[in-house]
Design a protein around this motif. Structure first.
Motif, PDB file in Angstrom:
ATOM      1  N   MET A 266       1.023  -1.014  -0.278  1.00 28.45           N
ATOM      2  CA  MET A 266      -0.376  -0.567  -0.002  1.00 28.45           C
ATOM      3  C   MET A 266       0.939   1.712  -0.171  1.00 28.45           C
ATOM      4  O   MET A 266       1.908   1.174   0.652  1.00 28.45           O
ATOM      5  N   ASP A 267       0.623   2.279  -0.869  1.00 27.06           N
ATOM      6  CA  ASP A 267       0.992   3.121  -0.715  1.00 27.06           C
ATOM      7  C   ASP A 267       0.589   4.541   0.359  1.00 27.06           C
ATOM      8  O   ASP A 267      -0.339   4.819  -0.012  1.00 27.06           O
ATOM      9  N   ASN A 268       1.491   4.949   1.056  1.00 27.28           N
ATOM     10  CA  ASN A 268       0.918   5.863   2.006  1.00 27.28           C
ATOM     11  C   ASN A 268       1.424   7.020   1.930  1.00 27.28           C
ATOM     12  O   ASN A 268       1.631   8.087   2.870  1.00 27.28           O
ATOM     13  N   ALA A 269       2.755   6.883   0.580  1.00 24.36           N
ATOM     14  CA  ALA A 269       3.304   8.556   0.585  1.00 24.36           C
ATOM     15  C   ALA A 269       3.086   9.662  -0.158  1.00 24.36           C
ATOM     16  O   ALA A 269       0.980   9.510  -0.961  1.00 24.36           O
ATOM     17  N   PRO A 270       2.465  10.929   0.643  1.00 24.81           N
ATOM     18  CA  PRO A 270       2.196  11.504  -0.303  1.00 24.81           C
ATOM     19  C   PRO A 270       2.449  11.981  -1.396  1.00 24.81           C
ATOM     20  O   PRO A 270       3.494  11.334  -2.457  1.00 24.81           O
ATOM     21  N   SER A 271       1.383  11.988  -2.347  1.00 23.37           N
ATOM     22  CA  SER A 271       1.144  12.232  -3.705  1.00 23.37           C
ATOM     23  C   SER A 271       2.676  13.235  -4.175  1.00 23.37           C
ATOM     24  O   SER A 271       2.445  13.715  -3.964  1.00 23.37           O
TER      25      SER A 271
ATOM     26  N   GLU B 243       7.118  -0.326   3.728  1.00 24.36           N
ATOM     27  CA  GLU B 243       7.768  -0.605   5.003  1.00 24.36           C
ATOM     28  C   GLU B 243       8.483  -0.009   5.787  1.00 24.36           C
ATOM     29  O   GLU B 243       8.653   1.589   5.915  1.00 24.36           O
ATOM     30  N   PRO B 244       8.576  -0.662   7.082  1.00 25.94           N
ATOM     31  CA  PRO B 244       8.540   0.378   8.570  1.00 25.94           C
ATOM     32  C   PRO B 244       9.904   0.658   8.360  1.00 25.94           C
ATOM     33  O   PRO B 244      10.871  -0.446   8.260  1.00 25.94           O
TER      34      PRO B 244
ATOM     35  N   GLY C 208      11.398   1.593  -0.878  1.00 24.42           N
ATOM     36  CA  GLY C 208      10.460   1.508   0.433  1.00 24.42           C
ATOM     37  C   GLY C 208       9.747   2.589   1.513  1.00 24.42           C
ATOM     38  O   GLY C 208       8.945   2.933   1.324  1.00 24.42           O
ATOM     39  N   LEU C 209      10.269   2.879   1.904  1.00 26.54           N
ATOM     40  CA  LEU C 209      10.531   3.702   2.529  1.00 26.54           C
ATOM     41  C   LEU C 209       9.853   5.263   2.231  1.00 26.54           C
ATOM     42  O   LEU C 209       8.710   5.409   2.545  1.00 26.54           O
TER      43      LEU C 209
END
Length: 324
Positions: free
Chosen positions: A1-6, A318-319, A312-313
């Motif tokens: 899942m991509d939780n980074a800002p766009s 990933e943590p 990934g980070l």
């Protein structure tokens, strides 16, 4: 899942770690810019002896995994040596035994003890990637540009001024003052470049009593002779006495080098740290900052494995595997 800002990703730093990280992100569909105060050919990476081997990098277990992932990439790139600068070359890692190495060594194909004919002392024979760094850095840059990335000449004095939803700090030794992080420090390495009189195998030999490591890395048009490991030395000026000592030690190991014409001298500062800093930080304004530096003398060796983890980070997958 991509939780980074766009939006954009800015990678600060254009050495092998920065470019490789930028490639991984760009090839995953991100719009990536590299900010660098100098081209890759002027970074510490360009001076690296660049034999694949986990050297002066911690934590050892993670470094071994990153190195093995990178090894598989370099073996593929070695099919195009003229383009990528990567060749798989035979050689000897002197004064080294298998039982002294971390678990990664058991997964290196063909790594074995040397015979008396191959090396007079204890050593390991191996076929490993040897990378022509100026060629490889050009190839990395071109691959990044083909993936849609852009490179901008920018001098960053404060990471807060890098305005992007995701920032990846791949500044190597520059992190010492930029973060600031006094834990990252230089270990100076000096090289002598000479004409290649026909040497086809590499050799690394360590004299523990004298505290020296001597190496001969052959490229088709030259030999890279080394080296030095000068802790906390920031000087980029070649030392003539050190250069003379390097040549003498190399000639003692490979007499055919005697009289080879000197083509140049190189100095690089390895960004050594007690542990690689690979960490995701969410800033107060919601932006993501990933620190990715402190790879010591193994930036080339771990570049692809480490870059995938850093990407990934950056993308929130990933943590952090390594804390400062």
């Amino acid at each position: 899942m991509d939780n980074a800002p766009s939006g954009d990703v800015i990678v600060v730093g254009s050495g092998v770690v920065g470019l490789t990280t930028a490639i991984v992100l760009a090839e995953r569909g991100r719009r990536v810019r590299v900010w660098a105060r100098e081209s890759g050919e002027l970074t510490t990476s360009a001076v690296a002896g660049a034999l694949w081997w986990p050297y002066r990098i911690r934590p050892k277990a993670l470094a071994g995994e990153w190195a093995l992932r990178s090894l598989s990439v370099y073996e593929e790139l070695a099919a195009m040596p003229g383009e990528t600068g990567v060749r798989v070359v035979e050689g000897v890692q002197g004064e080294t035994r298998l039982d002294e190495l971390e678990p990664w060594a058991a997964r290196v194909p063909g790594l074995r003890a040397t015979t008396a004919e191959e090396y007079p002392g204890t050593g390991l024979w191996a076929r490993l990637p040897l990378i022509d760094m100026p060629v490889h850095l050009r190839w990395l840059r071109e691959r990044f540009l083909r993936a849609g990335g852009t490179i901008e000449t920018r001098t960053v004095t404060d990471l807060a001024e890098v305005e992007a939803p995701v920032v990846v700090n791949c500044t190597g030794l520059g992190a010492h003052t930029l973060v600031p992080d006094p834990a990252v420090r230089p270990v100076r390495g000096q090289l002598v470049i000479v004409e290649n009189p026909g040497v086809r195998t590499w050799l690394v030999s360590t004299d523990r009593d004298a505290g020296t490591t001597t190496y001969v890395f052959p490229h088709p048009d030259r030999l890279v002779l080394g080296g030095t490991t000068d802790d906390d030395d920031w000087s980029l000026v070649p030392d003539p006495a050190a250069a003379e000592a390097i040549v003498e030690r190399c000639v003692a190991l490979r007499p055919e080098i005697a009289g080879a014409r000197v083509l140049g001298h190189r100095v690089g500062l390895r960004p050594v740290r007690d542990t690689v800093r690979l960490e995701r930080e969410v800033l107060p304004d919601g932006r993501v900052l990933v620190h990715h530096y402190g790879h010591g003398g193994a930036g080339v060796t771990v570049a692809w494995g480490c870059a995938r983890e850093a990407a990934g980070l950056a993308l929130g997958e990933e943590p952090a595997a390594v804390r400062p």
